[in-house]
Design a protein around this motif. Structure first.
Motif, PDB file in Angstrom:
ATOM      1  N   ILE A  28       0.855  -1.198   0.000  1.00  0.00           N
ATOM      2  CA  ILE A  28       0.000   0.000   0.000  1.00  0.00           C
ATOM      3  C   ILE A  28       0.887   1.244   0.000  1.00  0.00           C
ATOM      4  O   ILE A  28       1.802   1.359   0.820  1.00  0.00           O
ATOM      5  CB  ILE A  28      -0.947  -0.005   1.217  1.00  0.00           C
ATOM      6  N   LYS A  55     -15.077   3.495 -10.024  1.00  0.00           N
ATOM      7  CA  LYS A  55     -16.023   2.449  -9.603  1.00  0.00           C
ATOM      8  C   LYS A  55     -17.216   3.043  -8.866  1.00  0.00           C
ATOM      9  O   LYS A  55     -18.362   2.697  -9.110  1.00  0.00           O
ATOM     10  CB  LYS A  55     -15.321   1.446  -8.680  1.00  0.00           C
ATOM     11  N   SER A  56     -16.917   3.930  -7.919  1.00  0.00           N
ATOM     12  CA  SER A  56     -17.992   4.528  -7.129  1.00  0.00           C
ATOM     13  C   SER A  56     -17.441   5.701  -6.321  1.00  0.00           C
ATOM     14  O   SER A  56     -16.222   5.951  -6.317  1.00  0.00           O
ATOM     15  CB  SER A  56     -18.612   3.500  -6.190  1.00  0.00           C
ATOM     16  N   PHE A  73     -18.100   8.030  -2.418  1.00  0.00           N
ATOM     17  CA  PHE A  73     -18.704   7.975  -1.084  1.00  0.00           C
ATOM     18  C   PHE A  73     -18.469   9.314  -0.395  1.00  0.00           C
ATOM     19  O   PHE A  73     -17.385   9.899  -0.522  1.00  0.00           O
ATOM     20  CB  PHE A  73     -18.070   6.833  -0.279  1.00  0.00           C
ATOM     21  N   ARG A  74     -19.487   9.795   0.292  1.00  0.00           N
ATOM     22  CA  ARG A  74     -19.365  11.055   1.024  1.00  0.00           C
ATOM     23  C   ARG A  74     -19.532  10.773   2.513  1.00  0.00           C
ATOM     24  O   ARG A  74     -20.640  10.792   3.040  1.00  0.00           O
ATOM     25  CB  ARG A  74     -20.452  12.046   0.573  1.00  0.00           C
ATOM     26  N   PRO A  75     -18.439  10.473   3.236  1.00  0.00           N
ATOM     27  CA  PRO A  75     -18.562  10.180   4.671  1.00  0.00           C
ATOM     28  C   PRO A  75     -18.990  11.401   5.477  1.00  0.00           C
ATOM     29  O   PRO A  75     -19.546  11.261   6.569  1.00  0.00           O
ATOM     30  CB  PRO A  75     -17.156   9.729   5.062  1.00  0.00           C
ATOM     31  N   GLN A  87     -14.859  10.633  -1.364  1.00  0.00           N
ATOM     32  CA  GLN A  87     -13.966   9.522  -1.692  1.00  0.00           C
ATOM     33  C   GLN A  87     -14.315   9.014  -3.088  1.00  0.00           C
ATOM     34  O   GLN A  87     -15.488   8.796  -3.400  1.00  0.00           O
ATOM     35  CB  GLN A  87     -14.115   8.387  -0.679  1.00  0.00           C
ATOM     36  N   PHE A 138     -13.388   6.010  -5.756  1.00  0.00           N
ATOM     37  CA  PHE A 138     -12.738   4.698  -5.859  1.00  0.00           C
ATOM     38  C   PHE A 138     -12.509   4.351  -7.327  1.00  0.00           C
ATOM     39  O   PHE A 138     -13.454   4.360  -8.128  1.00  0.00           O
ATOM     40  CB  PHE A 138     -13.607   3.620  -5.214  1.00  0.00           C
ATOM     41  N   THR A 169      -7.717   4.709  -4.160  1.00  0.00           N
ATOM     42  CA  THR A 169      -8.785   5.447  -3.487  1.00  0.00           C
ATOM     43  C   THR A 169      -8.298   6.878  -3.321  1.00  0.00           C
ATOM     44  O   THR A 169      -7.194   7.109  -2.805  1.00  0.00           O
ATOM     45  CB  THR A 169      -9.078   4.843  -2.100  1.00  0.00           C
ATOM     46  N   GLU A 210      -4.461   6.580  -2.137  1.00  0.00           N
ATOM     47  CA  GLU A 210      -3.954   5.311  -1.591  1.00  0.00           C
ATOM     48  C   GLU A 210      -4.014   4.266  -2.696  1.00  0.00           C
ATOM     49  O   GLU A 210      -5.072   4.020  -3.264  1.00  0.00           O
ATOM     50  CB  GLU A 210      -4.820   4.879  -0.406  1.00  0.00           C
ATOM     51  N   SER A 242      -2.987   0.310  -4.011  1.00  0.00           N
ATOM     52  CA  SER A 242      -2.601  -1.022  -3.538  1.00  0.00           C
ATOM     53  C   SER A 242      -2.232  -1.899  -4.726  1.00  0.00           C
ATOM     54  O   SER A 242      -2.874  -1.836  -5.774  1.00  0.00           O
ATOM     55  CB  SER A 242      -3.734  -1.656  -2.736  1.00  0.00           C
TER      56      SER A 242
END
Lengths: 181, 176
Positions: free
Chosen positions: A47, A76-77, A79-81, A87, A89, A94, A107, A109
């Motif tokens: 990573i 791919k998708s 996300f909103r934390p 985020q 992906f 990421t 990040e 991998s």
């Protein structure tokens, strides 16, 4: 005479099984060391983290963020934390974007070459027919150990110095069992 | 007697060599970065652990809104994989539609989720679990960590127990 023939066959088995198991032993040895330290690292995946600045990004779409990063727009998708974080992906990465400041943490991998493949076999993720190969390998190791004990006779054999080495090999695991169990 | 032993050895050696040479190669495709799906390559996604059995899914928002009432229940949730355990692949963080997320945790080695699962859709089933770590245990853990790092630790800095929530994993299907 018959005793010599028996010893000859012990040596033949030890020699040829040794050749056969050399590659497999290396696979298990490399993976063995790798997974032995699983507390300290991920033996399968490497990573890496990078930081980028893309300027204030509030209101930007994922495609626009990727464009500013010089990445292909496909993802791919998302996300909103929370309200200030997006985020994104993608395959292999990421991107975590701090929308007000435009700071992006990437990040990535990737699999560790050689170690990943040896772990795949050692930990029997392959399953199916590999299970049988692994069982046969284990039996072969047992045969190698047994035939190894009786290959040589005399001063350098089991009745000579061999008994001390063999004894140490048995004593070591017993000692650590006594110590830690 | 010795002839019989030699014959037996010959047979063993031949059998082992033949078995090594003729055993079939695996048909199961590897997960790209170390995961252990049980049906890799199938169109429906990669399955981990037990088959999913719940007939309906619980929204992550509903689950987090009323955490206590779901404790001990076997639930299925749906969402996006927004995090994966980087060390052992032993948990995934599942994000819902409104930015909330829950942790889906399995015993180490039981299922190994690949890092490549991040961003993929997931359906996961498990038992909703409340984890309470008492103050004394937290203090002992932190004191140990501080000692290892050569730092000072004030036990009074921890005054409340840790309360965590997770879906104790039974099975999951991650879309590829």
């Amino acid at each position: 005479m018959a005793k010599n023939r028996l010893r000859k066959w012990i040596r033949v088995i030890h020699r040829d099984l040794g050749y056969l198991c050399a590659g497999l032993t290396l696979v298990y040895a490399i993976s063995g060391v790798a997974v032995n330290h699983v507390q300290d690292w991920n033996p399968n995946v490497k990573i890496e983290r990078f930081v980028h600045e893309i300027g204030p990004a509030a209101g930007l779409s994922a495609e626009e963020v990727l464009q500013r990063l010089g990445q292909p727009p496909t993802h791919k998708s998302t996300f909103r934390p929370n309200r200030r974080t997006l985020q994104v992906f993608t395959d292999g990465s990421t991107f975590t974007v701090d929308l007000p400041t435009g700071q992006v943490q990437q990040e990535t991998s990737s699999t560790r070459p050689l170690v990943y493949e040896t772990n795949f076999l050692h930990l029997n993720h392959a399953k199916k027919a590999w299970t049988w190969i692994a069982d046969l390998f284990a039996i072969s190791l047992a045969l190698l150990a047994i035939t190894g004990l009786f290959m040589i006779k005399g001063r350098k054999g089991l009745s000579g110095r061999g008994k001390w080495f063999a004894g140490a090999g048995v004593a070591l695991p017993l000692f650590f069992l006594w110590l830690y169990l | 007697m010795r002839r019989a032993i030699i014959l037996c050895m010959k047979s063993c050696l031949s059998l082992l060599v033949a078995s090594f040479l003729f055993a079939c190669t695996s048909e199961e495709a590897p997960s790209p970065d170390g995961g252990t799906p049980s049906n890799a390559g199938q169109a429906a996604g990669d399955s981990y652990g037990a088959s999913l059995s719940a007939s309906e899914t619980t929204a992550i928002h509903d689950l987090l809104k009323d955490k206590e009432s779901f404790v001990g229940e076997t639930l299925q949730v749906e969402g996006t994989v927004v995090g994966v355990c980087a060390m052992r692949g032993c948990w995934i963080e599942i994000g819902g539609e409104d930015g909330e997320s829950i942790r889906f945790k399995v015993n180490d080695g039981e299922m190994v989720f690949p890092m490549a699962a991040k961003g993929s859709s997931v359906r996961a089933e498990g038992v909703w679990t409340k984890i309470v770590v008492p103050v004394e245990e937290l203090r002992a853990n932190e004191a140990k960590k501080a000692a290892e790092a050569g730092e000072e630790f004030d036990p009074q800095s921890i005054s409340e127990p840790y309360i965590g929530w997770q879906l104790k994993g039974l099975g999951a299907v991650i879309d590829v």
